[in-house]
Design a protein around this motif. Structure first.
Motif, short mmCIF file in Angstrom:
data_model
loop_
_atom_site.label_atom_id
_atom_site.label_comp_id
_atom_site.label_asym_id
_atom_site.label_seq_id
_atom_site.Cartn_x
_atom_site.Cartn_y
_atom_site.Cartn_z
N ALA A 35 -10.42 8.40 26.92
CA ALA A 35 -9.46 7.37 26.41
C ALA A 35 -8.51 7.56 25.33
O ALA A 35 -7.61 6.86 24.99
CB ALA A 35 -10.22 6.32 25.75
N THR A 36 -8.10 9.05 25.20
CA THR A 36 -7.30 9.47 24.08
C THR A 36 -5.75 9.31 24.93
O THR A 36 -5.39 10.14 25.79
CB THR A 36 -7.51 10.75 23.48
OG1 THR A 36 -8.75 10.93 23.37
CG2 THR A 36 -6.53 11.34 22.73
N ILE A 37 -4.87 8.60 24.26
CA ILE A 37 -3.56 8.75 24.63
C ILE A 37 -2.71 8.71 23.66
O ILE A 37 -3.04 8.34 22.60
CB ILE A 37 -3.20 7.25 25.42
CG1 ILE A 37 -3.50 5.98 24.83
CG2 ILE A 37 -4.16 7.15 26.91
CD1 ILE A 37 -3.02 4.71 25.24
N VAL A 38 -1.34 8.95 24.04
CA VAL A 38 0.01 9.09 23.17
C VAL A 38 0.96 8.08 23.70
O VAL A 38 1.35 8.18 24.82
CB VAL A 38 0.40 10.54 22.85
CG1 VAL A 38 1.68 10.42 22.17
CG2 VAL A 38 -0.62 11.20 22.10
N LEU A 39 1.35 7.05 23.04
CA LEU A 39 2.22 6.06 23.31
C LEU A 39 3.29 6.58 22.55
O LEU A 39 3.50 6.56 21.29
CB LEU A 39 1.67 4.74 22.71
CG LEU A 39 0.75 3.94 23.53
CD1 LEU A 39 0.35 2.89 23.00
CD2 LEU A 39 1.38 3.70 25.08
N PRO A 68 -17.14 16.80 25.44
CA PRO A 68 -16.68 16.46 26.60
C PRO A 68 -17.01 17.27 27.81
O PRO A 68 -17.05 18.63 27.62
CB PRO A 68 -14.99 16.40 26.49
CG PRO A 68 -15.04 17.19 25.00
CD PRO A 68 -16.26 17.13 24.66
N THR A 69 -16.59 17.12 28.99
CA THR A 69 -17.07 17.83 30.22
C THR A 69 -15.81 18.70 30.90
O THR A 69 -15.87 19.31 31.61
CB THR A 69 -17.75 16.72 31.51
OG1 THR A 69 -16.53 15.82 31.84
CG2 THR A 69 -18.73 16.10 31.02
N VAL A 70 -14.67 18.51 30.23
CA VAL A 70 -13.42 19.17 30.55
C VAL A 70 -12.62 19.44 29.12
O VAL A 70 -12.93 18.80 28.17
CB VAL A 70 -12.52 18.24 31.55
CG1 VAL A 70 -13.37 18.11 32.69
CG2 VAL A 70 -12.16 17.00 30.97
N HIS A 238 -10.39 6.97 30.94
CA HIS A 238 -11.81 6.80 30.49
C HIS A 238 -12.60 7.43 31.67
O HIS A 238 -13.56 6.90 31.85
CB HIS A 238 -12.25 5.62 29.77
CG HIS A 238 -13.45 5.87 28.88
ND1 HIS A 238 -14.61 6.61 28.98
CD2 HIS A 238 -13.62 5.33 27.69
CE1 HIS A 238 -15.45 6.83 28.10
NE2 HIS A 238 -14.76 5.86 27.01
N MET A 239 -12.03 8.37 32.50
CA MET A 239 -12.74 8.96 33.36
C MET A 239 -12.67 10.31 33.47
O MET A 239 -11.79 10.97 33.14
CB MET A 239 -12.18 8.33 34.75
CG MET A 239 -12.37 6.92 35.19
SD MET A 239 -11.50 6.12 36.58
CE MET A 239 -9.82 6.07 35.86
N ASN A 240 -13.86 10.97 34.18
CA ASN A 240 -13.86 12.45 34.59
C ASN A 240 -13.77 13.23 33.48
O ASN A 240 -13.08 14.39 33.19
CB ASN A 240 -12.69 12.73 35.44
CG ASN A 240 -12.69 12.35 36.88
OD1 ASN A 240 -12.22 11.07 36.79
ND2 ASN A 240 -13.03 12.90 37.88
N ALA A 241 -14.21 12.76 32.18
CA ALA A 241 -14.50 13.52 31.12
C ALA A 241 -15.66 13.51 30.21
O ALA A 241 -15.97 14.37 29.22
CB ALA A 241 -13.28 13.19 30.10
N LEU A 242 -16.58 12.61 30.39
CA LEU A 242 -17.88 12.19 29.81
C LEU A 242 -19.08 12.37 30.82
O LEU A 242 -18.86 11.55 31.86
CB LEU A 242 -17.70 11.12 29.11
CG LEU A 242 -16.70 10.89 28.02
CD1 LEU A 242 -16.73 9.65 27.35
CD2 LEU A 242 -16.85 12.17 26.98
N ASP A 243 -20.07 12.62 30.36
CA ASP A 243 -21.12 12.78 31.53
C ASP A 243 -22.15 11.41 31.78
O ASP A 243 -22.78 11.42 32.62
CB ASP A 243 -22.31 13.90 31.01
CG ASP A 243 -23.41 13.21 29.86
OD1 ASP A 243 -22.80 12.66 28.94
OD2 ASP A 243 -24.59 13.79 30.05
N HIS A 244 -21.84 10.46 31.04
CA HIS A 244 -22.37 9.20 31.28
C HIS A 244 -21.38 8.18 32.02
O HIS A 244 -21.83 7.13 32.07
CB HIS A 244 -22.93 8.39 29.99
CG HIS A 244 -21.86 8.11 29.04
ND1 HIS A 244 -20.94 8.73 28.47
CD2 HIS A 244 -21.87 6.95 28.32
CE1 HIS A 244 -20.04 8.16 27.53
NE2 HIS A 244 -20.52 6.96 27.58
N CYS A 245 -20.13 8.76 32.47
CA CYS A 245 -19.22 7.71 33.05
C CYS A 245 -19.52 7.98 34.42
O CYS A 245 -19.29 9.03 35.02
CB CYS A 245 -17.76 8.16 32.78
SG CYS A 245 -17.46 7.68 30.97
N ARG A 246 -19.77 6.81 35.22
CA ARG A 246 -20.22 7.09 36.87
C ARG A 246 -18.93 6.63 37.57
O ARG A 246 -19.04 7.23 38.71
CB ARG A 246 -21.19 6.14 37.23
CG ARG A 246 -22.54 6.03 36.35
CD ARG A 246 -23.48 7.25 36.47
NE ARG A 246 -24.62 7.44 36.07
CZ ARG A 246 -25.80 6.53 36.37
NH1 ARG A 246 -25.78 5.83 37.48
NH2 ARG A 246 -26.77 6.89 35.80
#
Length: 277
Positions: A35-39, A68-70, A238-246
């Motif tokens: 969920a980390t973004i730079v605006l 994190p997974t990546v 908020h995808m493809n970076a944490l082990d509890h995100c399905r």
């Protein structure tokens, strides 16, 4: 000579004003990871929900692997250099971790939800502001809106979280939803502010032992948000970076394709990718 000097001064002033206006009418979003973004918004570099830890340095939340997974796609210094503002939706480690606390100057302008006041005081940030509702910072209007991070007993475990609506003159309105499931409150926020962009955390995360209770929007809930999004383009993170995100980028795009939702309506950036707003 006086006339010449006046003409030069006028030209320089006009050029500066034009450049300022031009800068302030450009905006972009870069997904860093999770969920980390730079605006880049209204002439400011704004970091949202910084999770800056190297791969595998935080505990597992889903019983699969450490987080994190990546890895990050860029050096932390590239993310933190020349920052003007940090905005945090809540103080869970996947939105503000120890690495972020160490990397950020303690004098940086930082905004957070009121329930995280003690957390940021303990972390030593001296220029931090609790946003109660509406807040003006320089040329930005910031509106904090509550979010619901699950249901039932899981919601009690997750605690409070928030989203932010950003507005500035001549710029698109941006709604950062934060960690949330789809609710009537989010629907009302969309109707009230009519955002041009909605940034939604679509990871479909669940906690170990509570696998039937999502704490983030998943495929179906993201589609429900899209149906109520009006003119807004939806940016899913908020995808493809944490082990509890399905929910993954692939599963979310598959569901969108089934419902004939265009990639121009639902944008799913890769880590490091920049979207011009």
């Amino acid at each position: 000579m006086k006339k010449v000097l006046l003409a030069v001064a006028f030209t320089l002033t006009a050029t500066f004003s034009f450049a300022q206006g031009k800068t302030n009418t450009k905006a972009s979003l870069q997904l860093i990871r999770n969920a980390t973004i730079v605006l880049e918004y209204a002439g400011h570099k704004i970091l949202v929900d910084p999770m800056l830890s190297p791969k595998g340095t935080i505990e597992s939340w889903g019983g699969v692997e450490r987080n994190p997974t990546v890895e990050l796609k860029m050096p932390v210094s590239d993310i933190t250099n020349n920052l003007d503002l940090v905005m945090v939706t809540h103080s869970h480690a996947d939105h503000f971790d120890e690495a972020a606390s160490k990397a950020l100057p303690k004098t940086i302008a930082l905004m957070y939800q009121p329930s995280d006041k003690d957390f940021f005081a303990k972390e030593g940030f001296t220029n931090a502001t609790a946003v109660e509702d509406n807040h003006t910072w320089k040329n930005l209007n910031i509106h904090r809106v509550a979010a619901q991070h699950g249901t039932g007993e899981v919601l009690k475990m997750m605690g409070k979280t928030s989203g932010y609506v950003l507005q500035a003159k001549n710029l698109p309105t941006v709604y950062v939803v934060g960690d949330a499931i789809w609710t009537e409150e989010i629907k009302k926020t969309i109707k009230t502010y009519k955002p041009d962009y909605i940034i939604v955390n679509s990871g479909g995360a669940v906690m170990k032992g509570f696998e039937q209770t999502p704490i983030l929007m998943e495929e179906e809930q993201t589609m429900a948000l899209i149906r109520e999004s009006g003119k807004a383009k939806v940016i899913a993170v908020h995808m493809n970076a944490l082990d509890h995100c399905r929910t993954t980028r692939a599963s979310l795009r598959k569901k969108a394709d089934e419902l004939k939702i265009s990639p121009k309506k639902l944008l799913i950036p890769q880590d490091g990718e920049t979207i011009v707003l």
